[in-house]
Design a protein around this motif. Sequence first.
Motif, PDB file in Angstrom:
ATOM      1  N   ALA A 136       0.825  -1.213   0.000  1.00 38.95           N
ATOM      2  CA  ALA A 136       0.000   0.000   0.000  1.00 38.95           C
ATOM      3  C   ALA A 136       0.858   1.262   0.000  1.00 38.95           C
ATOM      4  CB  ALA A 136      -0.963   0.008   1.184  1.00 38.95           C
ATOM      5  N   ILE A 137       1.965   1.213  -0.714  1.00 46.83           N
ATOM      6  CA  ILE A 137       2.836   2.378  -0.872  1.00 46.83           C
ATOM      7  C   ILE A 137       2.923   2.701  -2.359  1.00 46.83           C
ATOM      8  CG2 ILE A 137       5.176   3.297  -0.621  1.00 46.83           C
ATOM      9  CD1 ILE A 137       5.512   1.543   1.829  1.00 46.83           C
ATOM     10  N   GLY A 138       2.643   3.942  -2.699  1.00 46.71           N
ATOM     11  CA  GLY A 138       2.716   4.368  -4.086  1.00 46.71           C
ATOM     12  C   GLY A 138       3.401   5.717  -4.206  1.00 46.71           C
ATOM     13  N   ARG A 139       3.425   6.219  -5.393  1.00 52.04           N
ATOM     14  CA  ARG A 139       4.057   7.514  -5.643  1.00 52.04           C
ATOM     15  C   ARG A 139       3.014   8.526  -6.097  1.00 52.04           C
ATOM     16  NH1 ARG A 139       9.432   7.911  -5.497  1.00 52.04           N
ATOM     17  NH2 ARG A 139      10.656   5.982  -5.449  1.00 52.04           N
ATOM     18  N   SER A 140       3.069   9.699  -5.511  1.00 52.86           N
ATOM     19  CA  SER A 140       2.232  10.817  -5.934  1.00 52.86           C
ATOM     20  C   SER A 140       3.099  12.064  -5.876  1.00 52.86           C
ATOM     21  CB  SER A 140       0.996  10.940  -5.035  1.00 52.86           C
ATOM     22  OG  SER A 140       1.357  11.070  -3.682  1.00 52.86           O
ATOM     23  N   ARG A 141       2.485  13.229  -5.970  1.00 53.49           N
ATOM     24  CA  ARG A 141       3.272  14.464  -5.992  1.00 53.49           C
ATOM     25  C   ARG A 141       4.119  14.640  -4.738  1.00 53.49           C
ATOM     26  NH1 ARG A 141      -0.997  18.981  -8.366  1.00 53.49           N
ATOM     27  NH2 ARG A 141      -1.258  18.029 -10.440  1.00 53.49           N
ATOM     28  N   GLY A 142       3.650  14.067  -3.639  1.00 51.25           N
ATOM     29  CA  GLY A 142       4.380  14.210  -2.381  1.00 51.25           C
ATOM     30  C   GLY A 142       5.454  13.172  -2.174  1.00 51.25           C
ATOM     31  N   GLY A 143       5.707  12.317  -3.187  1.00 54.47           N
ATOM     32  CA  GLY A 143       6.687  11.263  -3.037  1.00 54.47           C
ATOM     33  C   GLY A 143       6.010   9.956  -2.670  1.00 54.47           C
ATOM     34  N   LEU A 144       6.634   9.177  -1.795  1.00 49.91           N
ATOM     35  CA  LEU A 144       6.055   7.912  -1.361  1.00 49.91           C
ATOM     36  C   LEU A 144       4.898   8.185  -0.407  1.00 49.91           C
ATOM     37  CD1 LEU A 144       9.232   5.724  -0.715  1.00 49.91           C
ATOM     38  CD2 LEU A 144       7.699   5.653  -2.690  1.00 49.91           C
ATOM     39  N   THR A 145       3.730   7.639  -0.746  1.00 50.11           N
ATOM     40  CA  THR A 145       2.542   7.913   0.063  1.00 50.11           C
ATOM     41  C   THR A 145       1.653   6.678   0.153  1.00 50.11           C
ATOM     42  OG1 THR A 145       1.399   8.778  -1.892  1.00 50.11           O
ATOM     43  CG2 THR A 145       2.437  10.392  -0.425  1.00 50.11           C
ATOM     44  N   THR A 146       0.855   6.663   1.210  1.00 51.71           N
ATOM     45  CA  THR A 146      -0.215   5.686   1.402  1.00 51.71           C
ATOM     46  C   THR A 146      -1.520   6.454   1.526  1.00 51.71           C
ATOM     47  OG1 THR A 146       1.153   3.988   2.457  1.00 51.71           O
ATOM     48  CG2 THR A 146      -1.180   4.010   3.029  1.00 51.71           C
ATOM     49  N   LYS A 147      -2.575   5.922   0.953  1.00 54.66           N
ATOM     50  CA  LYS A 147      -3.897   6.547   1.096  1.00 54.66           C
ATOM     51  C   LYS A 147      -4.737   5.711   2.053  1.00 54.66           C
ATOM     52  CE  LYS A 147      -5.875   8.813  -2.255  1.00 54.66           C
ATOM     53  NZ  LYS A 147      -6.621   9.217  -3.489  1.00 54.66           N
ATOM     54  N   VAL A 148      -5.296   6.384   3.053  1.00 56.81           N
ATOM     55  CA  VAL A 148      -6.154   5.732   4.041  1.00 56.81           C
ATOM     56  C   VAL A 148      -7.600   6.050   3.710  1.00 56.81           C
ATOM     57  CG1 VAL A 148      -6.712   5.480   6.488  1.00 56.81           C
ATOM     58  CG2 VAL A 148      -4.359   5.990   5.796  1.00 56.81           C
ATOM     59  N   HIS A 149      -8.417   5.027   3.520  1.00 54.89           N
ATOM     60  CA  HIS A 149      -9.835   5.180   3.226  1.00 54.89           C
ATOM     61  C   HIS A 149     -10.613   4.827   4.490  1.00 54.89           C
ATOM     62  CE1 HIS A 149      -8.918   5.239  -1.161  1.00 54.89           C
ATOM     63  NE2 HIS A 149      -7.921   4.466  -0.757  1.00 54.89           N
ATOM     64  N   LEU A 150     -11.481   5.736   4.906  1.00 55.72           N
ATOM     65  CA  LEU A 150     -12.161   5.589   6.187  1.00 55.72           C
ATOM     66  C   LEU A 150     -13.665   5.751   6.030  1.00 55.72           C
ATOM     67  CD1 LEU A 150     -11.988   5.423   9.341  1.00 55.72           C
ATOM     68  CD2 LEU A 150     -11.784   7.924   9.329  1.00 55.72           C
ATOM     69  N   ALA A 151     -14.412   4.899   6.723  1.00 56.55           N
ATOM     70  CA  ALA A 151     -15.854   5.067   6.883  1.00 56.55           C
ATOM     71  C   ALA A 151     -16.105   5.392   8.350  1.00 56.55           C
ATOM     72  CB  ALA A 151     -16.598   3.800   6.491  1.00 56.55           C
ATOM     73  N   ALA A 152     -16.866   6.456   8.610  1.00 52.08           N
ATOM     74  CA  ALA A 152     -17.142   6.892   9.973  1.00 52.08           C
ATOM     75  C   ALA A 152     -18.635   7.094  10.162  1.00 52.08           C
ATOM     76  CB  ALA A 152     -16.392   8.189  10.287  1.00 52.08           C
ATOM     77  N   ASP A 153     -19.085   6.940  11.402  1.00 51.41           N
ATOM     78  CA  ASP A 153     -20.500   7.162  11.684  1.00 51.41           C
ATOM     79  C   ASP A 153     -20.779   8.659  11.798  1.00 51.41           C
ATOM     80  OD1 ASP A 153     -19.600   7.909  14.259  1.00 51.41           O
ATOM     81  OD2 ASP A 153     -21.320   6.968  15.223  1.00 51.41           O
ATOM     82  N   GLY A 154     -22.022   9.002  12.100  1.00 49.07           N
ATOM     83  CA  GLY A 154     -22.411  10.408  12.136  1.00 49.07           C
ATOM     84  C   GLY A 154     -21.772  11.215  13.231  1.00 49.07           C
ATOM     85  N   HIS A 155     -21.123  10.543  14.201  1.00 45.29           N
ATOM     86  CA  HIS A 155     -20.391  11.245  15.254  1.00 45.29           C
ATOM     87  C   HIS A 155     -18.907  11.352  14.944  1.00 45.29           C
ATOM     88  CE1 HIS A 155     -24.011  11.138  17.598  1.00 45.29           C
ATOM     89  NE2 HIS A 155     -24.017   9.824  17.692  1.00 45.29           N
ATOM     90  N   GLY A 156     -18.488  10.792  13.812  1.00 44.28           N
ATOM     91  CA  GLY A 156     -17.082  10.857  13.429  1.00 44.28           C
ATOM     92  C   GLY A 156     -16.227   9.757  14.025  1.00 44.28           C
ATOM     93  N   HIS A 157     -16.834   8.657  14.435  1.00 45.02           N
ATOM     94  CA  HIS A 157     -16.088   7.520  14.970  1.00 45.02           C
ATOM     95  C   HIS A 157     -15.913   6.469  13.887  1.00 45.02           C
ATOM     96  CE1 HIS A 157     -17.836   9.053  18.934  1.00 45.02           C
ATOM     97  NE2 HIS A 157     -16.544   9.296  18.963  1.00 45.02           N
ATOM     98  N   GLY A 158     -14.713   5.912  13.810  1.00 51.78           N
ATOM     99  CA  GLY A 158     -14.371   5.021  12.715  1.00 51.78           C
ATOM    100  C   GLY A 158     -15.121   3.712  12.724  1.00 51.78           C
ATOM    101  N   LEU A 159     -15.516   3.262  11.524  1.00 53.18           N
ATOM    102  CA  LEU A 159     -16.207   1.989  11.343  1.00 53.18           C
ATOM    103  C   LEU A 159     -15.369   0.992  10.547  1.00 53.18           C
ATOM    104  CD1 LEU A 159     -19.751   3.340  10.375  1.00 53.18           C
ATOM    105  CD2 LEU A 159     -18.983   2.590  12.644  1.00 53.18           C
ATOM    106  N   ALA A 160     -14.615   1.482   9.559  1.00 46.79           N
ATOM    107  CA  ALA A 160     -13.819   0.591   8.723  1.00 46.79           C
ATOM    108  C   ALA A 160     -12.665   1.372   8.116  1.00 46.79           C
ATOM    109  CB  ALA A 160     -14.675  -0.033   7.619  1.00 46.79           C
ATOM    110  N   VAL A 161     -11.535   0.688   7.921  1.00 44.86           N
ATOM    111  CA  VAL A 161     -10.322   1.313   7.380  1.00 44.86           C
ATOM    112  C   VAL A 161      -9.734   0.413   6.301  1.00 44.86           C
ATOM    113  CG1 VAL A 161      -8.020   2.221   7.887  1.00 44.86           C
ATOM    114  CG2 VAL A 161      -9.805   2.318   9.631  1.00 44.86           C
TER     115      VAL A 161
END
Length: 300
Positions: A136-161
């Motif tokens: 899960a390491i790739g290259r973008s404008r900032g160099g080596l990066t990982t993208k984190v995808h998050l699902a959160a409930d209506g209070h902003g608490h994490g459900l899945a990553v």
Amino acid sequence: MVAVATLAGDRYRVLTDKQWELLELLLPKSEGHVGRNFTNNRLVVEGMLYRLRTSLPWRDLPEVFGPWQTVWKRHRRYAADGTWDRVLTALVALADSTGNLDWVMSVDSTIVRVHQHGAGAPDDSVTGGYEPADHAIGRSRGGLTTKVHLAADGHGHGLAVLLTPGQANDSPLLPPLLDAVAVPRLDGGPPRRNPDVVIADRAYSAASNRALLRRKRIQTVIPERRDQVANRKRKGRAGGRAPSFDTETYKRRNVIERAFNRAKHWRAVATRYDKLAITYRAGFVLALIVEWLKSLGDTT
């Protein structure tokens, strides 16, 4: 080694006694069915959190936490065998049973820079659990990066990553994020998988995503992209109607930004130092767990 009790009130302590009591119920008591019981589980977990908070190398953990190898190996074990994911699921289920889970779900992603110490893992790294070949390491404008995808409930608490390389598009990750949400019902029955509403930005405005949410009977609150609007208008009546869009509900999307901000207060989350995706993701999940423990402290 300093006893756990002496950590109270000093700079090493993260969890309150009440938070630990809840977390302890959800953690393994031993290394296996026939393994010896852990006698220092809280000390080890506090060591994991201290490293997550300070981002120092594992081998530089203060001696108060005991051998650094023990802390690292247990975190690695909990990452590979799904312990941290099960803890997160249990806390989400507890919140749902007590009415503290808001089923208005927001989805988004954030870019995390990969430190040079986090790069260089071989493609054939042997690891338990899921580990992509690119870690899960790739290259973008900032160099080596990982993208984190998050699902959160209506209070902003994490459900899945989920993790992808930094250059990956957001839109294809909506279906797997939805699939990753499965909240058990403590009173029995199948787990709940579908939220009432999904809020996301224009990056998720693919026709396939809208069709998926329609099939699941989930209200879609996603604005159209400009090219989609132009294409629909160019077709005239054949372009069909504009999809419904609730502007008031869309204002609630800021909860996902706040969720990312809270997670990035942990230095080893804000920057990736781990070579393996499974280890970095486990640290992110642990940060979400701490937020759930804080929110559930007054309701349990």
